[in-house]
Design a protein around this motif. Sequence first.
Motif, PDB file in Angstrom:
ATOM      1  N   GLU A 288       0.832  -1.206   0.000  1.00 55.30           N
ATOM      2  CA  GLU A 288       0.000   0.000   0.000  1.00 55.30           C
ATOM      3  C   GLU A 288       0.866   1.254   0.000  1.00 55.30           C
ATOM      4  N   ASP A 289       1.959   1.217   0.777  1.00 60.42           N
ATOM      5  CA  ASP A 289       2.906   2.336   0.774  1.00 60.42           C
ATOM      6  C   ASP A 289       3.442   2.573  -0.634  1.00 60.42           C
ATOM      7  N   HIS A 290       3.759   1.483  -1.329  1.00 60.03           N
ATOM      8  CA  HIS A 290       4.281   1.588  -2.693  1.00 60.03           C
ATOM      9  C   HIS A 290       3.257   2.255  -3.616  1.00 60.03           C
ATOM     10  N   LEU A 291       1.981   1.855  -3.468  1.00 57.93           N
ATOM     11  CA  LEU A 291       0.942   2.418  -4.327  1.00 57.93           C
ATOM     12  C   LEU A 291       0.780   3.916  -4.073  1.00 57.93           C
ATOM     13  N   VAL A 292       0.840   4.321  -2.818  1.00 53.01           N
ATOM     14  CA  VAL A 292       0.763   5.752  -2.495  1.00 53.01           C
ATOM     15  C   VAL A 292       1.926   6.492  -3.160  1.00 53.01           C
ATOM     16  N   GLU A 293       3.115   5.910  -3.104  1.00 57.32           N
ATOM     17  CA  GLU A 293       4.285   6.524  -3.737  1.00 57.32           C
ATOM     18  C   GLU A 293       4.096   6.640  -5.247  1.00 57.32           C
ATOM     19  N   ILE A 294       3.486   5.625  -5.847  1.00 54.11           N
ATOM     20  CA  ILE A 294       3.229   5.632  -7.293  1.00 54.11           C
ATOM     21  C   ILE A 294       2.276   6.778  -7.656  1.00 54.11           C
ATOM     22  N   VAL A 295       1.218   6.943  -6.875  1.00 51.92           N
ATOM     23  CA  VAL A 295       0.240   7.999  -7.143  1.00 51.92           C
ATOM     24  C   VAL A 295       0.855   9.377  -6.930  1.00 51.92           C
ATOM     25  N   LEU A 296       1.700   9.493  -5.920  1.00 48.96           N
ATOM     26  CA  LEU A 296       2.397  10.759  -5.692  1.00 48.96           C
ATOM     27  C   LEU A 296       3.255  11.141  -6.891  1.00 48.96           C
ATOM     28  N   SER A 297       3.860  10.142  -7.509  1.00 53.00           N
ATOM     29  CA  SER A 297       4.739  10.377  -8.649  1.00 53.00           C
ATOM     30  C   SER A 297       3.962  10.572  -9.943  1.00 53.00           C
ATOM     31  N   ASP A 298       2.771   9.991 -10.013  1.00 50.07           N
ATOM     32  CA  ASP A 298       1.958  10.065 -11.231  1.00 50.07           C
ATOM     33  C   ASP A 298       0.502  10.316 -10.848  1.00 50.07           C
ATOM     34  N   LYS A 299       0.099  11.591 -10.851  1.00 49.05           N
ATOM     35  CA  LYS A 299      -1.255  11.963 -10.404  1.00 49.05           C
ATOM     36  C   LYS A 299      -2.352  11.386 -11.299  1.00 49.05           C
ATOM     37  N   SER A 300      -1.992  10.982 -12.536  1.00 50.09           N
ATOM     38  CA  SER A 300      -2.988  10.424 -13.446  1.00 50.09           C
ATOM     39  C   SER A 300      -3.235   8.936 -13.204  1.00 50.09           C
ATOM     40  N   PHE A 301      -2.463   8.343 -12.288  1.00 50.00           N
ATOM     41  CA  PHE A 301      -2.624   6.915 -12.016  1.00 50.00           C
ATOM     42  C   PHE A 301      -4.032   6.663 -11.447  1.00 50.00           C
ATOM     43  N   PRO A 302      -4.795   5.728 -12.026  1.00 48.28           N
ATOM     44  CA  PRO A 302      -6.177   5.501 -11.579  1.00 48.28           C
ATOM     45  C   PRO A 302      -6.244   4.846 -10.204  1.00 48.28           C
ATOM     46  N   ILE A 303      -7.094   5.387  -9.330  1.00 49.84           N
ATOM     47  CA  ILE A 303      -7.226   4.821  -7.985  1.00 49.84           C
ATOM     48  C   ILE A 303      -8.636   4.276  -7.728  1.00 49.84           C
ATOM     49  N   ALA A 304      -9.497   4.295  -8.755  1.00 52.98           N
ATOM     50  CA  ALA A 304     -10.885   3.865  -8.582  1.00 52.98           C
ATOM     51  C   ALA A 304     -11.004   2.427  -8.096  1.00 52.98           C
ATOM     52  N   GLU A 305     -10.006   1.607  -8.422  1.00 55.26           N
ATOM     53  CA  GLU A 305     -10.036   0.207  -7.992  1.00 55.26           C
ATOM     54  C   GLU A 305      -9.848   0.085  -6.478  1.00 55.26           C
ATOM     55  N   TYR A 306      -9.259   1.120  -5.877  1.00 56.90           N
ATOM     56  CA  TYR A 306      -8.906   1.058  -4.455  1.00 56.90           C
ATOM     57  C   TYR A 306      -9.793   1.953  -3.586  1.00 56.90           C
ATOM     58  N   VAL A 307     -10.387   2.976  -4.187  1.00 60.63           N
ATOM     59  CA  VAL A 307     -11.301   3.847  -3.459  1.00 60.63           C
ATOM     60  C   VAL A 307     -12.378   4.319  -4.441  1.00 60.63           C
ATOM     61  N   SER A 308     -13.647   4.130  -4.078  1.00 63.83           N
ATOM     62  CA  SER A 308     -14.743   4.488  -4.979  1.00 63.83           C
ATOM     63  C   SER A 308     -14.827   6.001  -5.165  1.00 63.83           C
ATOM     64  N   HIS A 309     -15.468   6.429  -6.240  1.00 64.88           N
ATOM     65  CA  HIS A 309     -15.635   7.865  -6.501  1.00 64.88           C
ATOM     66  C   HIS A 309     -16.426   8.522  -5.371  1.00 64.88           C
ATOM     67  N   GLU A 310     -17.402   7.786  -4.840  1.00 65.33           N
ATOM     68  CA  GLU A 310     -18.212   8.331  -3.746  1.00 65.33           C
ATOM     69  C   GLU A 310     -17.362   8.567  -2.504  1.00 65.33           C
ATOM     70  N   ASP A 311     -16.566   7.569  -2.135  1.00 63.44           N
ATOM     71  CA  ASP A 311     -15.706   7.710  -0.951  1.00 63.44           C
ATOM     72  C   ASP A 311     -14.629   8.764  -1.189  1.00 63.44           C
ATOM     73  N   GLU A 312     -14.125   8.825  -2.401  1.00 63.86           N
ATOM     74  CA  GLU A 312     -13.119   9.848  -2.732  1.00 63.86           C
ATOM     75  C   GLU A 312     -13.705  11.242  -2.503  1.00 63.86           C
ATOM     76  N   GLY A 313     -14.969  11.429  -2.925  1.00 63.62           N
ATOM     77  CA  GLY A 313     -15.635  12.718  -2.728  1.00 63.62           C
ATOM     78  C   GLY A 313     -15.790  13.060  -1.261  1.00 63.62           C
ATOM     79  N   LYS A 314     -16.130  12.069  -0.446  1.00 66.20           N
ATOM     80  CA  LYS A 314     -16.281  12.292   0.998  1.00 66.20           C
ATOM     81  C   LYS A 314     -14.950  12.687   1.641  1.00 66.20           C
ATOM     82  N   ILE A 315     -13.894  12.009   1.221  1.00 69.10           N
ATOM     83  CA  ILE A 315     -12.565  12.297   1.780  1.00 69.10           C
ATOM     84  C   ILE A 315     -12.121  13.708   1.387  1.00 69.10           C
ATOM     85  N   ILE A 316     -12.312  14.069   0.122  1.00 63.73           N
ATOM     86  CA  ILE A 316     -11.931  15.410  -0.344  1.00 63.73           C
ATOM     87  C   ILE A 316     -12.707  16.489   0.408  1.00 63.73           C
ATOM     88  N   ALA A 317     -14.003  16.242   0.631  1.00 62.67           N
ATOM     89  CA  ALA A 317     -14.842  17.201   1.370  1.00 62.67           C
ATOM     90  C   ALA A 317     -14.328  17.381   2.794  1.00 62.67           C
TER      91      ALA A 317
END
Length: 354
Positions: A288-317
């Motif tokens: 999981e740490d590795h995946l976070v590092e990957i997303v930090l390095s590449d903001k376009s990396f898709p994360i929908a498989e790991y966090v739903s759009h609905e939950d992503e919206g709640k976290i951003i809010a």
Amino acid sequence: MNNYLQVIILYAIKKFQGERSIYAIYHMLQGKKSSQTIQDAHLFGLTNIFGTIPRFTRQQLNQNIQLFHEHNFIEITDKTDAYIISGQGGRKLTDYLKKNPFPTSLNGWKYQNITPIFWGRLNLLIQTISHIVHNERRFYPIQRNPKIQCFVKEFLQNNRQDRGLIAQHLYEELISLLELQSNLKRDIFILKLTGVNRIGLTFEQIAKSKDVEEEYVRFTFLDSLHQMLAEIEQVTDYPILASLFSDWQRNGNPHLTHSTQTTLRYIQAGKTLFEIAEIRRLKVNTIEDHLVEIVLSDKSFPIAEYVSHEDEGKIIAAIKELNTKQLKAIKQEVDNKQISFFQIRLVLAKLGDG
């Protein structure tokens, strides 16, 4: 404040806003490749200074924190070893930076590993070429690193055209890049070069000649090199200079740790995080740490498989509502037991630098 190191430390304290301990600054400046330090660099907008003082010590940090206390530049928080910058400290920092501006092209996160290699190869190549064109075949190489010496030898073997022509093209490329930089950056870069009957100056010698602080000279020189590297990456007008770090560019994503690159290859092959952990005999948390590092390095990396759009919206809010990057506070705000700290970290990583 009486030296630029203090400016860097106070700058980091201001960026952290009391949400991390002072020892996070220690790890940041050293360039520690831990998931926490890498994430903090991005979350708090400190990728510029990441790894810029690899020999930074805890003693240096503690001494400066003590000095900040004595001058009321910082204030304590309710967290252990965490501080916020005071009004007086903020004014002092602003005043100092007006006279000695913060480097604008600095990118330690991206270039910390390649910078010393690029500079070593470039400086030795210039020294070697300058001696050859002046028919001075015997000289003491300014770079003692065998790998750097070997690289320059191979470069000259692979580029057998007239040495005077190589020197001319290299000169033209450097002049073109230096014309984009400030007078101070140009001067420091040139003073560091070694050639025929000329030894590059130390940072201390340059500081004395320019009547500025030594650490400021070192950071300005780093800024100059990072600006060059960024320009060479973006434009195709610098074939010789680009060849000095093309091997680094070919190495997949050079900003990822080796272990994270391995995890990325498994993800691209369609493996789940649990499968990767099992194959690599690592904890799922590590993957999981590795995946976070990957997303930090590449903001376009898709994360929908790991966090739903609905939950992503709640976290951003929650992040916007609290104006914080503290995982515990964000999790309490979303009030959803199904949302994990890992998912919050992923969203924070995707949001980018703070």
